[in-house]
Structure formats: structure tokens, C-alpha cells
Write an enzyme that holds these catalytic residues in place. Structure first.
Site, PDB file in Angstrom:
ATOM      1  N   ARG A 105     -14.226   6.912  11.875  1.00  0.00           N
ATOM      2  CA  ARG A 105     -12.715   6.116  11.556  1.00  0.00           C
ATOM      3  C   ARG A 105     -13.050   4.656  11.380  1.00  0.00           C
ATOM      4  NH1 ARG A 105      -8.603   5.355  16.393  1.00  0.00           N
ATOM      5  NH2 ARG A 105      -9.990   3.697  17.107  1.00  0.00           N
ATOM      6  N   SER A 136       0.470   3.386   3.009  1.00  0.00           N
ATOM      7  CA  SER A 136      -0.831   3.789   3.198  1.00  0.00           C
ATOM      8  C   SER A 136      -1.211   3.879   4.821  1.00  0.00           C
ATOM      9  CB  SER A 136      -1.983   2.795   2.809  1.00  0.00           C
ATOM     10  OG  SER A 136      -1.568   2.365   1.303  1.00  0.00           O
ATOM     11  N   ASP A 165       9.458  10.006  10.339  1.00  0.00           N
ATOM     12  CA  ASP A 165       9.208  10.577  11.525  1.00  0.00           C
ATOM     13  C   ASP A 165      10.796  11.014  12.123  1.00  0.00           C
ATOM     14  OD1 ASP A 165       6.397  10.014  12.758  1.00  0.00           O
ATOM     15  OD2 ASP A 165       7.315   8.541  11.423  1.00  0.00           O
ATOM     16  N   ARG A 168      12.423  13.638  10.042  1.00  0.00           N
ATOM     17  CA  ARG A 168      12.178  15.102  10.670  1.00  0.00           C
ATOM     18  C   ARG A 168      12.741  15.253  11.989  1.00  0.00           C
ATOM     19  NH1 ARG A 168       5.878  13.248   9.167  1.00  0.00           N
ATOM     20  NH2 ARG A 168       5.907  14.233   7.026  1.00  0.00           N
ATOM     21  N   HIS A 192       3.733   5.164  13.853  1.00  0.00           N
ATOM     22  CA  HIS A 192       3.890   6.426  12.839  1.00  0.00           C
ATOM     23  C   HIS A 192       2.581   7.285  13.119  1.00  0.00           C
ATOM     24  CE1 HIS A 192       4.473   8.807   9.510  1.00  0.00           C
ATOM     25  NE2 HIS A 192       3.484   8.429   8.842  1.00  0.00           N
TER      26      HIS A 192
END
Length: 331
Positions: A105, A136, A165, A168, A192
Site C-alpha cells: 500500500r 482519485s 456514499d 447509496r 470515503h
């Protein structure tokens, strides 16, 4: 009978300036979905699409141009030359590195910071007064990085945040309640990502607080709704391999509020230092008024103690993540 005045033919395409120039960096599925959403809503003119792969950008642009008969947008251009973005009112960044097999990561984050430094430097060079929206991922961390790199004031740069979000969240509450989604008012704030915070205390259905709906919004049902929100991305990745359409419309909603000075309250990623006891430079989503100047006001809602705890936990999680990138920014 008089033939009337002759109609003169004008060579080439005539594009009149509208003051609504929007540039998108990244011609992948998300960048293209945002472009198509902007065209569908007739709010960007001209529209510019930039990608490191100039042929990919040109191909997407030509496909969009062929829809001109159904649009009001007069000019759609693109390529890999950032000078095309000059004079943009809004610049949207969707480009970024994807994680490769075996890549950590941290390695991926370093690669993304390098890409972001190049993109932001070019955009600020050609459009120093533009409002920059980072899409991004990881959006909160990369928005923090873009803010540091750009030197822009906080009103002028923000991340697309939890607007998606929240949409949704509204959708799954609508499924539970049986009401049309446009009658659902609900927001998810914070990251997010996995540590986002559903703000149930602010949810209303058709103008009524959820307490008015008897036993419909039990703790079990609330948990089920939120789990659906969290699982929606893995499910989309399983079914179609990526997400694009909803984020396209979410970002187009933000762009529309800015270009037409609608001052809509939209949850976007911005500096939350000073709110809910947060003392670090952390970027997370809070409701913000978006208008001609970008973010005009941050509107932190009154959260209950549980929600404050969730938001603070999200900030702590994000701050640990952000600490990894300061060295990358300064390289």
C-alpha cells in the site's frame, strides 16, 4: 418571388465561450462517466479530457463528439497536452496508479503522490484560479496531498468525498422504507471508505424523522442498511469490475452547484481540523456549501455522541494514513 438573403457557410466548428470550461484528468471509466454525466446535464462547455495515453483520450473525445447532435455542449476536446486545460473554471482529477501484484500500500501511495504532483502542478500552471476536485482514490489522503502540493486555499480544492456514499445510503433507505429515493435525506460523513460514519440522527423520509415510522428503523434494520452501503462496492467489483456511473453523477452534481452558484450543501472532503475535537490536518467529508468560489462554508451538523465518536475514529484512522505521505510530498 424573392429568394431571400443567402445563407453563408462557415468553415469549421464555431464554439462560443460559455465561461463553463471543465477539464477532466484521467480517461478511465470514472473520468469518462463524469464527462458523460456533465454532457447529459448540459453544464460544461467546453469539456476537456486529458490522459497520459493521448490516443485513449482522443478516442473517448471522438466518441463523445459523435453525440453532439443530442447535446448543447459546443466543444469537446482532449489529448495528453495540459495546455488544453488553460482557463478552466473547474478541473477534476480521476487519474491514479492501480495496485500491482506484490505491491505494498505504501508503494502504491508513493506512486500516486508522484502522479498527483505532476497533475496538480500542470493544472495550477494553466488554470491558477480553477476549483480542483479530487476523485482519485484514496480520495481523502490524495486531496490532502493535492492541497499541500498546490498551495491553493481550502475553498479552491476539495475531494469528491462521501457524496457518493450518501447517495447509496439514500438508495438503501428508500428500498427499506418504500419511498422514492429523492424523498430520502441522509448523509454519510467522514472517510470515503471503511471508517465512514452514517448519520442516522439526520435522516428524514418524506420530510419526517425516522422516529415517525414506528418499528421500521430498528437497530437491526439500520445495521442491515449500512452493511449494504459498505458491501455495494465489493459487489459492483464482482459484477462489473469497477464503479463509474454513480460517481459520474455525484461529481456532476458538485460541478453544477459550483458553475451555477447553487450553494448546495454537499458532503465533500475538506480540512476538518477544529471540528468535533480534531486537532490534526485531516481531510474528511462534512457538508459544505458549493458555489462559484468553491467551498464557501463548512456546515458541521449536530451529531449525537455515538456519531461524534465514529467521526473522530475516522479522523484518527485517516491521520495515521496521512503521516505516510508527507515524506513523499516533499521528495
Amino acid at each position: 418571388m424573392s429568394a431571400g438573403p443567402a445563407v453563408e457557410r462557415v468553415d469549421g466548428h464555431v464554439a462560443l465561450p460559455t465561461g463553463r470550461k471543465v477539464s477532466i484528468v484521467g480517461a478511465g471509466s470514472v473520468g469518462v462517466a463524469i464527462g458523460v454525466s456533465l454532457l447529459a446535464k448540459n453544464i460544461a462547455d467546453p469539456l476537456v479530457l486529458i490522459d497520459v495515453d493521448g490516443n485513449k483520450a482522443l478516442g473517448e473525445v471522438q466518441d463523445m463528439q459523435h453525440s453532439s447532435a443530442f447535446l448543447q455542449t459546443q466543444q469537446i476536446i482532449g489529448g495528453n497536452d495540459y495546455s488544453l486545460t488553460e482557463g478552466s473554471q473547474i478541473c477534476i482529477v480521476t487519474a491514479g496508479a492501480r495496485q500491482k501484484p506484490g505491491q505494498s500500500r505504501t508503494d502504491m501511495l508513493e506512486a500516486n503522490i508522484k502522479i498527483m504532483k505532476h497533475i496538480i502542478t500542470e493544472l495550477v500552471k494553466y488554470s491558477p484560479d480553477a476549483i480542483i476536485i479530487i476523485v482519485s482514490n484514496p480520495v481523502d489522503v490524495l486531496t490532502y496531498a493535492a492541497w499541500k502540493i498546490s498551495g491553493l486555499p481550502l475553498n479552491q480544492i476539495f475531494g469528491s468525498g462521501t457524496h457518493l456514499d450518501s447517495s447509496r445510503f439514500q438508495y438503501f433507505i428508500g428500498k427499506l422504507s418504500g419511498f422514492p429515493v429523492h424523498l430520502i435525506k441522509a448523509q454519510i460523513l467522514g472517510e470515503h471508505g471503511a471508517s465512514c460514519a452514517p448519520i442516522w440522527s439526520g435522516v428524514s423520509v418524506a420530510g419526517h424523522p425516522i422516529e415517525k415510522f414506528g418499528n421500521l428503523f430498528t437497530e437491526e434494520n439500520k445495521k442491515f442498511v449500512f452493511e449494504q452501503v459498505l458491501q455495494s462496492v465489493p459487489e459492483l467489483l464482482r459484477l462489473k469490475g469497477y464503479t463509474s456511473t454513480a460517481v459520474g453523477f455525484a461529481v456532476a452534481d458538485q460541478v453544477e452547484s459550483i458553475l451555477f452558484n447553487k450553494s448546495k450543501a454537499i458532503p465533500v472532503s475538506t480540512l476538518v481540523k477544529g471540528f468535533y475535537g480534531i486537532e490534526e490536518d485531516v481531510f474528511l467529508s462534512l457538508p459544505c456549501l458549493l458555489g462559484n468560489s468553491g467551498i464557501s462554508t463548512v456546515l458541521p451538523p449536530d451529531l449525537n455522541e455515538h456519531e461524534k465518536h465514529l467521526f473522530k475514529a475516522s479522523a484518527d484512522n485517516m491521520f495515521k494514513y496521512q503521516q505516510e505521505i508527507d515524506d513523499f510530498i516533499n521528495k
